[in-house]
Design an enzyme around this catalytic site. Structure first.
Site, PDB file in Angstrom:
ATOM      1  N   SER A   1       6.735  -6.739  -6.833  1.00  0.00           N
ATOM      2  CA  SER A   1       6.765  -5.329  -6.687  1.00  0.00           C
ATOM      3  C   SER A   1       7.467  -4.871  -5.599  1.00  0.00           C
ATOM      4  CB  SER A   1       5.328  -4.347  -5.703  1.00  0.00           C
ATOM      5  OG  SER A   1       4.898  -5.744  -4.807  1.00  0.00           O
TER       6      SER A   1
ATOM      7  N   LYS B   1      -1.464   0.061   0.651  1.00  0.00           N
ATOM      8  CA  LYS B   1       0.354   0.085   1.011  1.00  0.00           C
ATOM      9  C   LYS B   1       0.653   0.886   1.815  1.00  0.00           C
ATOM     10  CE  LYS B   1       1.835  -2.709  -2.437  1.00  0.00           C
ATOM     11  NZ  LYS B   1       2.572  -3.453  -3.811  1.00  0.00           N
TER      12      LYS B   1
END
Length: 790
Positions: A689, A732
């Site tokens: 990511s 996140k």
């Protein structure tokens, strides 16, 4: 019989006609003596006439033994071969019966029955033995004598002199007749021997009968010895037990032992155990009653029965199915956590509508300190059930789940059965804490044992090795907790319904601190609510300036530190109460540890803020890129994993392939080495990511355009510049919110995941969803200087 009497009895020659005495229930062979009793008018007439003449009579066996001797008979009613006998002695009794002593003298064949007498009278033919003595006959005789000697020794009813008598007989026919008359054989078998006129054949047939009789006697003797041994053993045990009972009585032990056995027996009867468990308990109690209390096995059996009778086989608590009350309890104990609360309320509703439904297997997954374990306590309270918790962290022995077999010293049931006994209910809320940290190595694999425990289709017959009988776990509500799902074996993870607890926003942390943490720490540190007050701004400062976590453990520690500082001042008498503001925090818990560094660190080109997922929740990370003179090499540092390194290589390839479109000078990559570093080098990092972040950092460096202020990004890239979806969106986003991020760039595919993000967070952050890296650079990079001038 005296010598004088023997001289008086002279055996005459056998005539052609003889009076016939029907035989039923007795048999006489030639040369053998036989006592007999006769009755009836015809028999008495026969005896009287015979005694007045030569004392000879013919003994013939009736074919039907149940017919009375007085019944009129024809020749067809008798066997044709009979025995001529002489009456040696005769005596009359008062009841019109006659006692006889007969001796057989030879065989005859009955040819005709004559009439004219008040008794049976017939025409006969005397028969002599036909074989001559030779070696074979001698061998048959010797073998027969040996076999007969074994019969005499095995039979308790035969005198030992019979064996010597058989050895003294020299005539083969007489030997065969004598042994046939003594052994236990039927009248039909004896008649068969009588009818064999060939002596050699007669010896063989008698040998067969004797062999059969020897087998019967040996088997009977073996059975008798075994029975006798068992009886002697039982008698010996009885005698010893009586002695033992007397000794115990003298020592005063009898009462205690009997009381314990009787108590266990009463418990088994009153417990209403399942059929299989009851049989096992009764068998063990029977063993226990035969043991001495000082033996090691006594303690093992006693402990086993104690476990069997103390488990709640049929005892259960009644579920509290008041939905409103359960919702109120859950809201009282926890702020937020809407997903798990909603799932528990649904379970209660289904349970209310369908009482026999099986309990769910829930797994609360999330960072530490997010309330997973305490939520289990609340569920137990809301359901009105007992709550049991066991920690699986570091467990590596399967016996911790299934128990040890009783053959081991100190054996005990597994933690599951121990927890059930502790709860005294077969339907508690059972929490399996830290299921992701179960050991799996050469020492064992407890997760495999949990497969049966956590499967409602199997756990109704869970068998603990110690109990060795099935126990029904289908009524138990199992709740597991985990920080990360990746380490849980797939088969085990598939059995659980995963509910993720991502973490808390700053506002949620403030609410929880005010409602739960501060009152708890005030009480824990001996303060009263009126002695300390922490302002909302101070709480917010503690959360943002002293902690960076998804949960609340460090927040509570800092609040505890504040309370201890106030408690020490009150104890010294310097103050009576205190109001804590942001200015007091430096004095009580030290300087601010976490600063909002995002704007400062991303001010220069080549530095980009990314978002990462960690087991402790989400976090922000910075990717730095720089260039220097060299030969076009790429250096990666910061403890990056293989996947992250591959993402950096793919990003560089895309930048070089699309340099002109991005606006990178043609000579930028010639004669330069590139270096990408991810700070916090002591922490290992990996995952795809960060691809978007690395590519943006390289683009920012090559174009000399810094990243916009308070912007973070996440996403996986391809060589063609496509932006692929990632995981851990909620964690996140919450981490970005804690760090003060105002703009987030993420893959378009992850737009649906924002539904799990709290509404206030979505309101505070601007989201941009992209599919192509060109869009990322357009959104993230500041305009070039020449574009700004325009």
């Amino acid at each position: 019989m005296s010598d004088k009497q023997q001289e008086e009895v002279k055996i005459p020659s056998i005539p052609e006609t003889l009076p016939l005495l029907p035989m039923a229930g007795s048999f006489v062979f030639p040369r053998m003596l036989m006592p007999m009793e006769v009755s009836g008018s015809s028999a008495n007439s026969l005896i009287d006439e015979t005694m007045s003449k030569d004392r000879l009579i013919g003994l013939v066996l009736l074919k039907k033994q149940d017919e009375p001797a007085e019944t009129p008979h024809t020749i067809e009613d008798f066997y044709r071969i009979g025995t001529v006998a002489v009456i040696i002695r005769m005596a009359k009794t008062l009841d019109n019966k006659t006692q006889l002593l007969l001796q057989g003298i030879g065989r005859f064949r009955l040819t005709e029955i004559l009439e004219g007498k008040p008794y049976l009278y017939g025409h006969i033919e005397p028969i002599e033995d036909s074989s001559k003595k030779d070696i074979e006959i001698e061998a048959l005789m010797a073998n027969l004598v040996n076999l007969f000697d074994r019969i005499v020794k095995l039979s308790p009813f035969l005198p030992q002199e019979f064996g010597q008598m058989a050895k003294s007989i020299a005539e083969p026919g007489v030997l065969a007749d004598m042994i046939a008359s003594i052994i236990n054989a039927s009248f039909e078998e004896k008649q068969h021997i009588l009818e064999i006129l060939d002596v050699r054949e007669r010896l063989r047939e008698v040998t067969k009968l004797v062999n059969h009789q020897v087998d019967i006697l040996e088997l009977g003797n073996k059975i008798q010895n075994e029975v006798k041994g068992d009886i002697e053993k039982s008698q010996r045990e009885y005698y010893l037990r009586q002695q033992l009972s007397a000794i115990r009585k003298e020592l005063g032990e009898t009462e205690g032992e009997n009381v314990e056995i009787e108590e266990l027996k009463a418990k088994i009867e009153n417990k209403q155990l399942p059929e299989e468990a009851k049989k096992e308990a009764e068998r063990e109690l029977s063993r226990l009653s035969r043991m001495h209390p000082s033996s090691a096995e006594y303690t093992v059996s006693s402990t086993y029965l104690d476990w069997m009778t103390s488990l709640p086989w049929n005892e259960s608590t009644e579920d509290s199915l008041d939905i409103k009350k359960a919702r109120r309890i859950l809201d009282e104990d926890h702020y937020g956590l809407e997903k798990p609360k909603k799932r528990i309320i649904e379970y209660l509703a289904v349970r209310k509508l369908k009482p026999d439904t099986k309990g769910p297997i829930l797994c609360f997954a999330g960072p530490p300190g997010t309330g997973k374990t305490s939520l289990g306590h609340s569920i137990g309270r809301a359901l009105g059930r007992k709550f049991i918790r066991i920690s699986l962290g570091g467990m590596h022995d399967e016996a911790e789940i299934r128990g040890h077999r009783r053959t081991y010293v100190g054996a005990l049931p597994g933690r599951i059965i121990q927890g059930i006994r502790q709860a005294q209910s077969n339907n508690p809320v059972f929490m399996l804490d830290e299921i992701d940290k179960v050991g799996n190595d050469f020492r064992g694999d407890p997760s495999s044992a949990l497969l049966e425990v956590l499967d409602p289709e199997q756990n109704f017959s869970f068998t603990d090795h110690y109990l060795n009988v099935p126990f029904d776990l289908s009524h138990v509500m199992f709740i597991a907790t985990a920080n990360m799902l990746e380490t849980i074996p797939p088969a085990l993870r598939d059995r659980m319904e995963v509910i993720e607890l991502a973490g808390y926003t700053i506002d949620e942390k403030i609410h929880i601190a005010v409602r739960y943490l501060i009152p708890r720490q005030i009480e824990a540190n001996g303060l009263k609510p009126e002695q300390i007050r922490i302002t909302r701004s101070a709480i917010s400062k503690i959360i943002t300036g002293y902690t960076r976590e998804a949960g609340l453990r460090n927040v509570e520690r800092e609040i505890a530190t504040v309370c201890r500082g106030v408690a020490s001042q009150i104890a010294e008498g310097t103050i009576k109460s205190a109001t804590i503001t942001t200015r007091d925090l430096h004095r009580l818990i030290g300087p601010v540890r976490i600063t909002q560094e995002a704007a400062m660190r991303t001010a220069k080109p080549g530095v980009v803020m990314g978002l990462a997922w960690t087991p402790a929740g989400g976090d922000v990370l910075f990717v730095e890129a720089t260039a220097m003179k060299g030969k076009g090499n790429l250096t990666l540092t910061g403890q990056l994993g293989d996947v992250m390194k591959e993402s950096a290589t793919a990003a560089l390839s895309f930048i070089r392939a699309n340099a002109e479109q991005i606006g990178i000078p043609e000579d930028f990559f010639s004669g330069r080495d590139l270096h990408i570093h991810v700070p916090a080098g002591a922490t290992p990092k990996d995952g795809p990511s960060a691809g978007v972040t690395m590519l943006t950092a390289l683009a920012s460096l090559a174009t000399n355009r810094p990243v916009k202020n308070s912007l973070a990004m996440t996403g996986e890239i391809t060589l063609r510049g496509a932006v692929l979806p990632i995981g851990g969106v909620k964690e996140k986003v919450l981490a970005a919110h804690r760090a003060g991020v105002k703009t987030i760039i993420m893959p378009k595919w992850n737009k649906k995941d924002l539904e799990d993000v709290p509404a206030k967070v979505r309101k505070d952050i601007a989201f941009h969803f992209v599919e192509d890296m060109m869009d990322v650079m357009h959104l993230a990079l500041e305009k070039a200087p020449e574009q700004q001038d325009k």
